[in-house]
Design a protein around this motif. Structure first.
Motif, PDB file in Angstrom:
ATOM      1  N   ILE A  50       0.847  -1.184   0.000  1.00  0.00           N
ATOM      2  CA  ILE A  50       0.000   0.000   0.000  1.00  0.00           C
ATOM      3  C   ILE A  50       0.888   1.241   0.000  1.00  0.00           C
ATOM      4  O   ILE A  50       1.771   1.369   0.842  1.00  0.00           O
ATOM      5  CB  ILE A  50      -0.900   0.031   1.249  1.00  0.00           C
ATOM      6  CG1 ILE A  50      -1.811  -1.194   1.274  1.00  0.00           C
ATOM      7  CG2 ILE A  50      -1.707   1.315   1.302  1.00  0.00           C
ATOM      8  CD1 ILE A  50      -2.572  -1.340   2.563  1.00  0.00           C
ATOM      9  N   VAL A  51       0.649   2.129  -0.935  1.00  0.00           N
ATOM     10  CA  VAL A  51       1.319   3.429  -0.952  1.00  0.00           C
ATOM     11  C   VAL A  51       0.239   4.452  -0.605  1.00  0.00           C
ATOM     12  O   VAL A  51      -0.760   4.585  -1.310  1.00  0.00           O
ATOM     13  CB  VAL A  51       1.943   3.742  -2.326  1.00  0.00           C
ATOM     14  CG1 VAL A  51       2.538   5.136  -2.337  1.00  0.00           C
ATOM     15  CG2 VAL A  51       2.988   2.698  -2.689  1.00  0.00           C
ATOM     16  N   PHE A  76      -2.659   3.749  -3.271  1.00  0.00           N
ATOM     17  CA  PHE A  76      -2.299   2.934  -4.420  1.00  0.00           C
ATOM     18  C   PHE A  76      -2.041   1.528  -3.897  1.00  0.00           C
ATOM     19  O   PHE A  76      -1.221   1.336  -3.005  1.00  0.00           O
ATOM     20  CB  PHE A  76      -1.054   3.484  -5.112  1.00  0.00           C
ATOM     21  CG  PHE A  76      -1.228   4.894  -5.608  1.00  0.00           C
ATOM     22  CD1 PHE A  76      -1.800   5.150  -6.848  1.00  0.00           C
ATOM     23  CD2 PHE A  76      -0.835   5.971  -4.826  1.00  0.00           C
ATOM     24  CE1 PHE A  76      -1.961   6.457  -7.291  1.00  0.00           C
ATOM     25  CE2 PHE A  76      -0.990   7.275  -5.260  1.00  0.00           C
ATOM     26  CZ  PHE A  76      -1.555   7.519  -6.497  1.00  0.00           C
ATOM     27  N   LEU A  77      -2.763   0.554  -4.422  1.00  0.00           N
ATOM     28  CA  LEU A  77      -2.652  -0.820  -3.968  1.00  0.00           C
ATOM     29  C   LEU A  77      -1.879  -1.634  -4.998  1.00  0.00           C
ATOM     30  O   LEU A  77      -2.279  -1.726  -6.151  1.00  0.00           O
ATOM     31  CB  LEU A  77      -4.039  -1.409  -3.747  1.00  0.00           C
ATOM     32  CG  LEU A  77      -4.924  -0.586  -2.811  1.00  0.00           C
ATOM     33  CD1 LEU A  77      -6.355  -1.035  -2.890  1.00  0.00           C
ATOM     34  CD2 LEU A  77      -4.403  -0.662  -1.400  1.00  0.00           C
ATOM     35  N   ASN A  78      -0.763  -2.192  -4.573  1.00  0.00           N
ATOM     36  CA  ASN A  78       0.128  -2.957  -5.450  1.00  0.00           C
ATOM     37  C   ASN A  78       0.436  -2.189  -6.754  1.00  0.00           C
ATOM     38  O   ASN A  78       0.269  -2.717  -7.847  1.00  0.00           O
ATOM     39  CB  ASN A  78      -0.453  -4.327  -5.774  1.00  0.00           C
ATOM     40  CG  ASN A  78      -0.412  -5.245  -4.592  1.00  0.00           C
ATOM     41  OD1 ASN A  78       0.465  -5.152  -3.738  1.00  0.00           O
ATOM     42  ND2 ASN A  78      -1.366  -6.146  -4.521  1.00  0.00           N
ATOM     43  N   GLU A  83       9.763   2.318  -7.298  1.00  0.00           N
ATOM     44  CA  GLU A  83      10.103   2.156  -5.881  1.00  0.00           C
ATOM     45  C   GLU A  83       9.450   0.903  -5.296  1.00  0.00           C
ATOM     46  O   GLU A  83      10.021   0.234  -4.435  1.00  0.00           O
ATOM     47  CB  GLU A  83       9.668   3.388  -5.078  1.00  0.00           C
ATOM     48  CG  GLU A  83      10.374   4.670  -5.462  1.00  0.00           C
ATOM     49  CD  GLU A  83       9.733   5.397  -6.645  1.00  0.00           C
ATOM     50  OE1 GLU A  83      10.226   6.475  -6.996  1.00  0.00           O
ATOM     51  OE2 GLU A  83       8.747   4.887  -7.228  1.00  0.00           O
ATOM     52  N   VAL A  84       8.262   0.588  -5.751  1.00  0.00           N
ATOM     53  CA  VAL A  84       7.570  -0.612  -5.262  1.00  0.00           C
ATOM     54  C   VAL A  84       8.266  -1.862  -5.781  1.00  0.00           C
ATOM     55  O   VAL A  84       8.416  -2.852  -5.055  1.00  0.00           O
ATOM     56  CB  VAL A  84       6.078  -0.583  -5.659  1.00  0.00           C
ATOM     57  CG1 VAL A  84       5.394  -1.903  -5.345  1.00  0.00           C
ATOM     58  CG2 VAL A  84       5.378   0.562  -4.956  1.00  0.00           C
ATOM     59  N   ALA A  85       8.735  -1.831  -7.021  1.00  0.00           N
ATOM     60  CA  ALA A  85       9.486  -2.975  -7.562  1.00  0.00           C
ATOM     61  C   ALA A  85      10.757  -3.207  -6.746  1.00  0.00           C
ATOM     62  O   ALA A  85      11.093  -4.357  -6.417  1.00  0.00           O
ATOM     63  CB  ALA A  85       9.824  -2.733  -9.031  1.00  0.00           C
TER      64      ALA A  85
END
Length: 94
Positions: A50-51, A76-78, A83-85
């Motif tokens: 979660i962002v 933002f979900l997934n 940055e999430v990667a």
């Protein structure tokens, strides 16, 4: 839940944790609850990332937490952010 203005709304409390095991309580209200419930019910075992943007920090009973604010906060979900990667890659290595 009924707000101060007398409107009915839903709420959900989550505990967000980072790679260093720091946790913070996060309360989500309104339409965001439905999105989170839908993703939490999925069958895969991947962690839910979660962002949260523009959440309001608060303190209640000496505990710090964050909560969304109407019309401003975004979740933002997934997401497919670089940055999430990078965060996922670190999770895999743990």
């Amino acid at each position: 839940m009924v707000t101060k203005a007398g409107q009915a709304t839903t709420c959900m409390t989550l505990y967000l944790k980072d790679l260093e095991k720091n946790k913070i309580k996060c309360t989500v209200f309104g339409d965001m609850v439905g999105e989170l419930v839908k993703l939490a019910a999925r069958d895969d075992v991947q962690p839910l990332i979660i962002v949260a943007q523009l959440f309001k920090p608060s303190v209640y009973l000496n505990e710090a937490y964050i909560q969304n604010t109407r019309y401003v906060s975004q979740v933002f979900l997934n997401p497919n952010f670089p940055e999430v990667a990078a965060f996922r890659n670190r999770l895999v290595k743990l």
